[in-house]
Design a protein around this motif. Structure first.
Motif: not given
Length: 91
Positions: A6, A9, A12, A47-48, A50-52, A54-55, A65, A67
């Motif tokens: 992924l 962070h 972003y 998007a950020m 949504q990624q969180k 997913l995490e 994960i 990064y």
């Protein structure tokens, strides 16, 4: 199980800081462009988020994960990723 790659962070954060501090200021007198910039900022924030999510899902499923800071962080035994523009794999 292989870690799920992924974006870090910071990617972003850097984009958001640039858009909020520099791009927004540069287009402050251009309403149509300013609105597009605000939409882009909103999209990146979503998007950020949504990624969180997913995490969190990966954490609950005990999926590791990884990064990534770059698309060049691939192992030597993996096939090369397809080129984003052409879709072809590099040799």
């Amino acid at each position: 199980m292989e870690p799920i790659p992924l974006p870090s962070h910071i990617h972003y954060e850097l984009l958001l800081q640039m858009l909020e501090r520099q791009t927004s200021f540069a287009v402050s007198q251009k309403p149509a462009v300013r609105e597009q910039v605000h939409q882009l900022i909103s999209t990146l924030r979503k998007a950020m988020a949504q990624q969180k999510q997913l995490e969190q899902t990966c954490e609950r499923a005990n999926l590791p994960i990884d990064y990534r800071w770059s698309v060049n962080n691939i192992a030597f035994d993996q096939p090369p990723s397809p080129d984003i523009v052409t879709g072809r794999r590099e040799p």
